[in-house]
Design a protein around this motif. Structure first.
Motif, PDB file in Angstrom:
ATOM      1  N   LEU A 259      12.151  54.785  58.523  1.00 33.07           N
ATOM      2  CA  LEU A 259      11.974  54.130  59.986  1.00 33.07           C
ATOM      3  C   LEU A 259      13.181  54.837  60.841  1.00 33.07           C
ATOM      4  CD1 LEU A 259      10.783  52.062  61.826  1.00 33.07           C
ATOM      5  CD2 LEU A 259      12.499  50.601  61.264  1.00 33.07           C
ATOM      6  N   LEU A 260      12.812  55.196  62.088  1.00 31.06           N
ATOM      7  CA  LEU A 260      13.831  55.585  62.823  1.00 31.06           C
ATOM      8  C   LEU A 260      13.648  54.688  64.334  1.00 31.06           C
ATOM      9  CD1 LEU A 260      15.538  58.426  62.662  1.00 31.06           C
ATOM     10  CD2 LEU A 260      14.097  59.143  64.481  1.00 31.06           C
ATOM     11  N   VAL A 261      14.992  54.364  64.493  1.00 34.61           N
ATOM     12  CA  VAL A 261      15.026  53.367  65.777  1.00 34.61           C
ATOM     13  C   VAL A 261      16.263  53.939  66.866  1.00 34.61           C
ATOM     14  CG1 VAL A 261      15.354  50.983  66.475  1.00 34.61           C
ATOM     15  CG2 VAL A 261      14.327  51.556  64.128  1.00 34.61           C
ATOM     16  N   PRO A 262      15.836  55.066  67.423  1.00 34.07           N
ATOM     17  CA  PRO A 262      16.843  55.553  68.331  1.00 34.07           C
ATOM     18  C   PRO A 262      17.533  54.361  69.026  1.00 34.07           C
ATOM     19  CG  PRO A 262      14.919  56.786  68.274  1.00 34.07           C
ATOM     20  CD  PRO A 262      14.562  55.552  67.653  1.00 34.07           C
ATOM     21  N   GLY A 263      18.958  54.757  69.006  1.00 32.87           N
ATOM     22  CA  GLY A 263      19.810  53.890  69.743  1.00 32.87           C
ATOM     23  C   GLY A 263      20.593  52.918  69.038  1.00 32.87           C
ATOM     24  N   TRP A 264      19.701  52.628  67.705  1.00 27.56           N
ATOM     25  CA  TRP A 264      20.222  51.538  66.976  1.00 27.56           C
ATOM     26  C   TRP A 264      21.393  52.140  65.947  1.00 27.56           C
ATOM     27  CZ3 TRP A 264      18.613  46.166  66.269  1.00 27.56           C
ATOM     28  CH2 TRP A 264      18.103  45.554  67.185  1.00 27.56           C
ATOM     29  N   TYR A 265      22.298  51.249  65.416  1.00 28.63           N
ATOM     30  CA  TYR A 265      23.246  51.822  64.187  1.00 28.63           C
ATOM     31  C   TYR A 265      22.226  51.955  63.037  1.00 28.63           C
ATOM     32  CZ  TYR A 265      27.657  50.826  66.473  1.00 28.63           C
ATOM     33  OH  TYR A 265      28.768  50.840  67.367  1.00 28.63           O
ATOM     34  N   GLY A 266      22.733  52.532  61.950  1.00 28.19           N
ATOM     35  CA  GLY A 266      21.970  53.177  61.049  1.00 28.19           C
ATOM     36  C   GLY A 266      21.235  52.182  60.192  1.00 28.19           C
ATOM     37  N   MET A 267      21.862  50.960  60.233  1.00 25.79           N
ATOM     38  CA  MET A 267      21.218  50.049  59.044  1.00 25.79           C
ATOM     39  C   MET A 267      19.833  49.554  59.465  1.00 25.79           C
ATOM     40  SD  MET A 267      22.871  48.439  61.696  1.00 25.79           S
ATOM     41  CE  MET A 267      21.942  47.574  63.168  1.00 25.79           C
ATOM     42  N   ALA A 268      19.372  49.904  60.875  1.00 20.95           N
ATOM     43  CA  ALA A 268      17.912  49.690  61.355  1.00 20.95           C
ATOM     44  C   ALA A 268      17.070  50.770  60.593  1.00 20.95           C
ATOM     45  CB  ALA A 268      18.147  49.535  62.970  1.00 20.95           C
ATOM     46  N   HIS A 269      17.444  51.491  60.420  1.00 21.27           N
ATOM     47  CA  HIS A 269      16.666  52.869  60.172  1.00 21.27           C
ATOM     48  C   HIS A 269      16.213  52.691  58.510  1.00 21.27           C
ATOM     49  CE1 HIS A 269      17.845  54.939  63.892  1.00 21.27           C
ATOM     50  NE2 HIS A 269      19.041  53.974  63.748  1.00 21.27           N
ATOM     51  N   VAL A 270      15.339  51.816  58.262  1.00 22.01           N
ATOM     52  CA  VAL A 270      15.181  51.782  56.689  1.00 22.01           C
ATOM     53  C   VAL A 270      14.604  52.937  56.170  1.00 22.01           C
ATOM     54  CG1 VAL A 270      14.069  50.012  55.286  1.00 22.01           C
ATOM     55  CG2 VAL A 270      14.812  49.272  57.256  1.00 22.01           C
ATOM     56  N   LYS A 271      15.164  53.411  54.914  1.00 20.75           N
ATOM     57  CA  LYS A 271      14.859  54.401  54.175  1.00 20.75           C
ATOM     58  C   LYS A 271      13.950  54.138  53.008  1.00 20.75           C
ATOM     59  CE  LYS A 271      19.359  55.597  53.433  1.00 20.75           C
ATOM     60  NZ  LYS A 271      20.209  54.968  54.317  1.00 20.75           N
ATOM     61  N   TRP A 272      13.074  54.945  52.606  1.00 17.58           N
ATOM     62  CA  TRP A 272      12.153  54.804  51.264  1.00 17.58           C
ATOM     63  C   TRP A 272      11.280  53.497  51.674  1.00 17.58           C
ATOM     64  CZ3 TRP A 272      17.799  54.030  50.688  1.00 17.58           C
ATOM     65  CH2 TRP A 272      18.245  55.794  50.159  1.00 17.58           C
ATOM     66  N   LEU A 273      10.776  53.626  52.869  1.00 18.98           N
ATOM     67  CA  LEU A 273      10.038  52.621  53.239  1.00 18.98           C
ATOM     68  C   LEU A 273       8.707  52.360  52.286  1.00 18.98           C
ATOM     69  CD1 LEU A 273      10.233  50.791  55.789  1.00 18.98           C
ATOM     70  CD2 LEU A 273       8.899  52.407  57.134  1.00 18.98           C
ATOM     71  N   THR A 274       8.428  51.009  52.200  1.00 14.94           N
ATOM     72  CA  THR A 274       7.227  50.711  51.347  1.00 14.94           C
ATOM     73  C   THR A 274       6.219  49.769  51.909  1.00 14.94           C
ATOM     74  OG1 THR A 274       8.109  49.008  50.063  1.00 14.94           O
ATOM     75  CG2 THR A 274       8.389  51.159  49.068  1.00 14.94           C
ATOM     76  N   ARG A 275       7.044  48.788  52.970  1.00 11.85           N
ATOM     77  CA  ARG A 275       6.176  47.796  53.501  1.00 11.85           C
ATOM     78  C   ARG A 275       6.638  47.499  54.920  1.00 11.85           C
ATOM     79  NH1 ARG A 275       2.906  43.561  52.696  1.00 11.85           N
ATOM     80  NH2 ARG A 275       3.633  41.497  53.334  1.00 11.85           N
ATOM     81  N   ILE A 276       5.729  47.193  55.464  1.00  7.79           N
ATOM     82  CA  ILE A 276       6.003  46.636  57.165  1.00  7.79           C
ATOM     83  C   ILE A 276       5.254  45.459  56.982  1.00  7.79           C
ATOM     84  CG2 ILE A 276       5.825  46.976  59.383  1.00  7.79           C
ATOM     85  CD1 ILE A 276       5.688  50.220  58.983  1.00  7.79           C
ATOM     86  N   GLU A 277       6.136  44.544  57.332  1.00  8.03           N
ATOM     87  CA  GLU A 277       5.423  42.765  57.648  1.00  8.03           C
ATOM     88  C   GLU A 277       5.817  42.368  58.963  1.00  8.03           C
ATOM     89  OE1 GLU A 277       6.867  40.612  54.486  1.00  8.03           O
ATOM     90  OE2 GLU A 277       5.256  38.807  54.833  1.00  8.03           O
ATOM     91  N   VAL A 278       4.617  42.055  59.733  1.00  2.51           N
ATOM     92  CA  VAL A 278       4.817  41.497  60.949  1.00  2.51           C
ATOM     93  C   VAL A 278       4.994  39.788  60.739  1.00  2.51           C
ATOM     94  CG1 VAL A 278       3.679  40.740  63.220  1.00  2.51           C
ATOM     95  CG2 VAL A 278       3.558  43.070  62.181  1.00  2.51           C
TER      96      VAL A 278
END
Lengths: 368, 368
Positions: free
Chosen positions: A199-218
């Protein structure tokens, strides 16, 4: 465990006065990578010089069998292969990333965690597909508030075994600049940056840019996972819930001039004109200016900042400052200002050493 | 200054008993990069995960104006552009590199320098041209004994301002595996690995593989520069001259199984069968075997080592060991043996923490 009733294990440890860096902190420092500050010279950080922080091990993910699940409070759950994602509209975006813990190692007292000095930054060209249309296809439920992103990296923190997961407000997740990325600097995403997808969330600190993404849950309720409720909080007392860490505070960094002593990292240069150079950024509002002090912060003068580039709104900006170096000892400082304010010259302490943007100080000796 | 009459500044500092890692050591640890040990899983270390040690700053070298000078005690001095070099016969070679200081941070007492734990390794595919024919064209004088290699990186060490430079015996320099390399893993050499050109001396510790190469000088006398006479010496007393650091001693490394605690780096795994995996290498003689202990070194059993690959004589070799993990605390060890001997299980100390190949110990907790 809740954030308001911390157990002993859930408290971040604070180093005792004068306590040296421990082997646990060193083990993090040697496996996580900082960007040597001379690499501020590059508009785009070359491969391998971008900072890396991984909470646990870099997982071995096979891109051929990997898939991304989109589910939770949605009308139409999705499962996508990497090929499915690559067939979607692709964009490339130049984005600065910074670790929320950057500068932590100079805090007094020092929170015991990854001991960054100031090198937890980097700017890359990321290639991927916007998240918003994908969420739109899944159809978030009317009451949806957060989106949880889970990675394949597995470990334990303060007694909580977990796959790394972060929640992001839905309103942030659907911003047009938020991407699911599979490429970095024109190459496939390297393992340490989240291959095959992050995930890439421009403007946010690194912890938001989740790596090795497997699941997105609303989610139709606020995400209550460890990384949001316990780890990335701004708090002074362990008992308080604290504010969440979100967007990157403004910072200017100076590429230390001259040459170093290998062991002490003291800097030396010859007298005469020298152009001080660096970069500045903010994840919360445009940079309004950079000031430089060559006398330890007694006086400040404006640096020349490169114009904002509409093609790269999330990148850092170069700045320069002409200086005539005269023999003696000097302390060079740089500070950035955005619409919400300037970097502090005194530390604003919190017990996990997060979102600290204290000004950098670079002592130098100009030879006679 | 000579190696036998050290001044105060020329002595490496030894940490006091119990002294934590200092900010100077941390500054090195955060800017130099280790290879996280889970990356032992890759035959070729992915870009950005290979270890990096730079004594000074990464220099900014413009490949368009850069050239390599070959001179000294030669009949025909040469000057070559990068294009000149690329027009020469090119080879690609898979080579393991290891820093001579690997493991230093666990020495007791600890030499104060780059504080590597065990991660200063990596294996890459290097592309370049053999050095021997180039030296042959220059025509070394009859009395030539050493070849000095100088880089563009500039700094100061223990009071000596210098461009990084190393001497290599001529007999080693003309070995067929010694290369001048401009490519790494199929890409141009990245800045931190010596762009545009570095020396590659397979089998030798990293200090020999001079980066950002600008000058090769054939010498009719032994090279007496700082990095050979002062820095990379095996000595216990500061006053002795010591033996030079040369080839890589045998080592096996284990990829720690299970998952880590973020902060303590303790390892956990579930009970049951697990295949322990790792790599082994030696720069001085072929690996003859790898043994593993799961009981803290009380008993040892042979691991299965992948056959030597004639295509990659300078690469590391994979090994595996089947283990049935039972609940409790265990300490896993691995040790390699080459024709000259095995890794020691007790430290063999020297005051700069060089060429230490003490066996790795990996404590793990198997859950109940």
């Amino acid at each position: 465990m809740t954030a308001t009733e911390p157990t002993h294990r859930s408290r971040a440890r604070i180093a005792a006065p004068g306590e040296g860096i421990g082997l646990d902190e060193l083990a993090l420092a040697t496996r996580n990578h900082g960007m040597p500050l001379e690499a501020l010279r590059y508009d785009v950080t070359p491969p391998g010089l971008h900072y890396v922080l991984t909470h646990y091990d870099i997982p071995a993910v096979d891109p051929a069998t990997w898939s991304l699940e989109v589910g939770g409070a949605v009308a139409r759950p999705l499962r996508l292969s990497l090929d499915d994602l690559r067939r979607r509209p692709a964009v490339t975006s130049r984005v600065l990333l910074e670790c929320a813990g950057n500068g932590r190692a100079r805090y007094e007292p020092r929170p015991v965690s990854q001991p960054w000095l100031l090198e937890a930054v980097g700017t890359a060209e990321w290639t991927g597909t916007p998240l918003a249309p994908l969420l739109e296809e899944a159809g978030p439920a009317d009451g949806a508030v957060d989106v949880a992103f889970t990675g394949a990296d597995h470990g334990v923190e303060r007694g909580v075994e977990q796959d790394y997961a972060r929640g992001l407000p839905l309103a942030e997740a659907v911003r047009p600049e938020v991407l699911l990325v599979w490429g970095m600097n024109g190459m496939p995403l390297p393992p340490q940056h989240g291959a095959p997808l992050r995930l890439l969330v421009p403007g946010w600190y690194g912890m938001a840019h989740v790596k090795w993404l497997t699941r997105i849950e609303v989610l139709d309720r606020p995400f209550d996972g460890y990384q949001n409720t316990t780890a990335y909080r701004l708090k002074v007392d362990a008992a308080e819930a604290g504010e969440p860490v979100t967007r990157i505070a403004p910072r200017a960094l100076l590429a230390p001039p001259g040459w170093p002593d290998f062991m002490t990292r003291e800097r030396f240069l010859r007298p005469g004109p020298v152009t001080l150079t660096g970069r500045a950024w903010s994840g919360r509002a445009p940079i309004q200016g950079v000031e430089v002090s060559t006398d330890g912060g007694a006086t400040w003068s404006p640096a020349e900042v490169a114009p904002a580039d509409p093609a790269h709104p999330w990148a850092w900006r170069a700045w320069t400052f002409p200086w005539t170096a005269e023999p003696g000892s000097w302390e060079l400082l740089a500070r950035a200002t955005d619409a919400e304010g300037s970097q502090p010259t005194e530390q604003v302490w919190n017990r996990q050493g997060m979102a600290n943007n204290l000004v950098q100080r670079v002592p130098v000796t100009v030879l006679g």
